[in-house]
Write a protein that holds these residues in place. Sequence first.
Motif, short mmCIF file in Angstrom:
data_model
loop_
_atom_site.label_atom_id
_atom_site.label_comp_id
_atom_site.label_asym_id
_atom_site.label_seq_id
_atom_site.Cartn_x
_atom_site.Cartn_y
_atom_site.Cartn_z
N ILE B 224 35.10 37.18 40.34
CA ILE B 224 35.97 38.35 40.56
C ILE B 224 35.98 38.70 42.05
N ASN B 227 38.18 36.17 43.81
CA ASN B 227 39.59 36.00 43.46
C ASN B 227 40.44 37.26 43.49
N VAL B 228 39.82 38.41 43.57
CA VAL B 228 40.62 39.63 43.52
C VAL B 228 40.99 40.16 44.93
N PRO C 96 46.51 40.52 42.55
CA PRO C 96 45.38 40.14 41.68
C PRO C 96 44.75 41.35 40.99
N GLN C 97 44.74 42.49 41.67
CA GLN C 97 44.11 43.70 41.12
C GLN C 97 44.83 44.19 39.86
N SER C 130 42.97 35.98 38.82
CA SER C 130 42.32 37.20 38.33
C SER C 130 42.68 37.52 36.88
N LEU C 134 39.72 39.45 35.04
CA LEU C 134 39.69 40.91 34.86
C LEU C 134 40.20 41.36 33.50
#
Lengths: 247, 456, 198
Positions: B224, B227-228, C96-97, C130, C134
């Motif tokens: 994470i 990649n974020v 990505p978030q 992501s 996530l």
Amino acid sequence: MKIAFFVPCYVDALAPQAAIASYELLQKLGVEIDYPDEPVCCGLPFTDMGYDQYAGDIEQTFVDHFSGYDYVVTPSGICTDQVRNHFTAVEQTPEVQQLRGRMYELVEFLHDILQVEEFPWASFPHKVAIHNACHSLRYLHHAKPSELMGPAFSKPEALLRKVPGIEIVYPERVDECCGFGGTFSIWDPDVSAQMGKDKVTGFNNAGASYVVSADYSCLLHQGGVINKLGLPLRTIHIAEILNGANA
Amino acid sequence: MKQVNQVKNASAFVKDSAHRSSHDKHLWDARMRRDKTAAAIPEWEEMRELASAIKKHTLSNLDTYLERFEENATRNGIHVHWARDAEEHNRIVYDIFQQHGVKTITKGKSMLHEECGLREYLAERGIDLAEADLGERIQQLDGQRPSHIVMPAIHKLREDVAELFAEKLGSDPHNDDPHYLNKVMRNDMRKRFVKADAGMSGVNFLLAETGGFVVCTNEGNADISANVPPLYVASAGIEKMIPGPEQLPLFIRLLSRSALGFAITQYTSHYHGPAEGQELHLVLVDNGRTDRLASETWEVLKCIRCSACFNTCPVFRRSGGLSYEATYAGPIGIVLEPSYDLHRYAQLPYACTHCGSCGNVCPVKIPIPDYVFHWRKEVVEQKEDLLSHRYEMLAGSKALASEKLVEAGEKFTLAALKHTPHALMASRFNPWAKAHEMPAAPEKTFRQWYREQQKS
Amino acid sequence: MKQPNDAKSTILEKIRAGKPDALPRPEMPDFAYESSDLVGDFVRMAESFDAKTDHIEGIEAIDSYIKEHFADVNTIYSAVEGVSGNVHLGWELNRPQDAQQVDLTVIAGVFGVAETGSVWVTTEQLTMNSLGLLAKHLIIVLREQDLVGNLHEGYKRANLGSQQYGVFMTGPSATADIEAVHITGAQGALSATVLLLS
């Protein structure tokens, strides 16, 4: 075959019964034994603590006493390991190298060299837990250490199985160190004692009446802890059982 | 720096039976799981031998492999940096962050970052860095270093964590259910992941032939972090190199089985360039490794940081990792740390009973037991030993080379055992007597018995 | 962003001066995986890592599988053709978030490894990395014929270097950092389901 019998200082003074049993056993098995009747040290404490440089004279004295025999046999794994694997403070002459190759701990000698098939004089109708001292286990290869993969074997167990009446048990942690560790028990008495307690508690939980080992150094440590804790366990050297002790 | 007294540091832990027995049990369980999973693979011992040989090959050609790696990684779009020491590593990382205006970071657990003191370095410069691995986060919040390579907070009990999280994260101090505590961590970290300006991680393996690197975690925290955010900075010790993908499965098969007794880490991740719209930097760090490569104990560089040696070490399990006051504790630590600072870590090589189990569990066959002897010798030769030891040993070496004095010593011991009053023997002057009854004195030594036999 | 080269040359020089004599590169033997039941092995291993596994007849059955097993999820992202999602790249999902708002991500696995119960997934399947990290829940669709024995076979097939990001995913995110208590759903996915297509 002529062998020299080496009795380490701690066995001579604190566990003479192990040396006596070893000596008598070798006699019963028809081995010609020479015992250089002069106390000699193998130099272990020096190597152990990093003081190899001080051990040259000690090792030389050892060489002077024990060279020239077919084998040198001793009821001690730690001293065998010392001579075989760490005897480097003395110059590595052909004589020294030969001696190091001929140094045998008693169990190895009985199992590998004499290949003893039976102990007709022995009987031990008790539950015993085998304690393989770490040096004997991992540096002399008495048995397969639990963490190595491969076929299981155990030289002390193979010998003890030839004794009628004996029942062999192991603690849950089959071969964890008991915490003696030579100088370690003095270096860190608290951790050493905790390891000792855990070890003998394991033997007790396994239902053993006796802890048997080829190394009396561990047994001195464990015996002290057993008595302090008041556990119904006794320590005995493997030579005593093989020699016919019937306590 | 002050010399670390590991024995003294360990004494509280060994006496604290709740913490000690929990620690001992969980690590021993890991060792047992390791045995079980290893036993299920017929080629296990062959794999260890091979992994050792591959590491030795790579290390003995490390310059060529590093150059090949850099060339391929650069082609993949990875910015490769070189750092001679911890300070240079930290500065490079900070410079990158400065250029990107980075204020908050989430980070996967990395022993190299511990080694470099990166957390403290960035904190002093006002960067908000959150460790994203649960155990490492616990240690960060508690102001402690990790006590174990893969289980950083294993020396703590759940109530310790409940108390800490209550204080630092505002959770319920009376709820010490690990599932609840994990949720507290997750909720806090999730907010940080999406806010972070940059992510960081360490590296498990560098692949020279493809110019990529591998990161292994169970929580996915490194993935994470990587990649974020729009910026990802990874740090690798130069010894992490292996030739390429052909050798990699061998190490992946060994790593988690050795560490925890599981077949693989949940996230075994391979990076060969930045994600779309991202920038990826990799810092290659020496920090003493080239010195070690030139030394007698160069095979320590084979270490893949699995911690199998910690789990099997009977001293480590009862002392706790913090007692070593070093980045690397346990068996690998006691043969690694003295090479950073012999004076400071001169006592560590003595935290060992020579049981030898560490050498047998090591997936890359580092001869740790031999290295313990090496470092004890080095400690003595460099005069970093305790003076009391030196005098005892010097006196002993004279006495024990003489047959007469050996015999006198044995007689003295027996006399002492026989005649010293129990109260004195069991007093505080005799550390042995705290946990042992002293042995009864035998009637005669073997030698006396032998002489009597010869006469009769 | 090039820093001065002296760190690099110092390090390389020190290595050349001090490295041990060059040792040969060992040949990699062929470590064969002996088993007649790759599917059974894979399922057993994946489940030991707390993955859920199920067999489905075809891609078209996945929508109803989701309705049945993931009744609570609101946002679904699907990177698998034939599986419906309700959030999309370029619409709700840009950065990505944004993957944080996804309850369930459905992706295809490239191949699975029986030895470890892992599935190989790369940026190509994830579309945005992501989304696999996530999202609260993860479904990975895997054809049974795409199972290999051990990791040696797996890495041959992975063709490392051809993808920016590739990961062997094995079960959901997990931790045992507090008293070694095993907990699923640490930082990444709370659950992972592998749907095997026969």
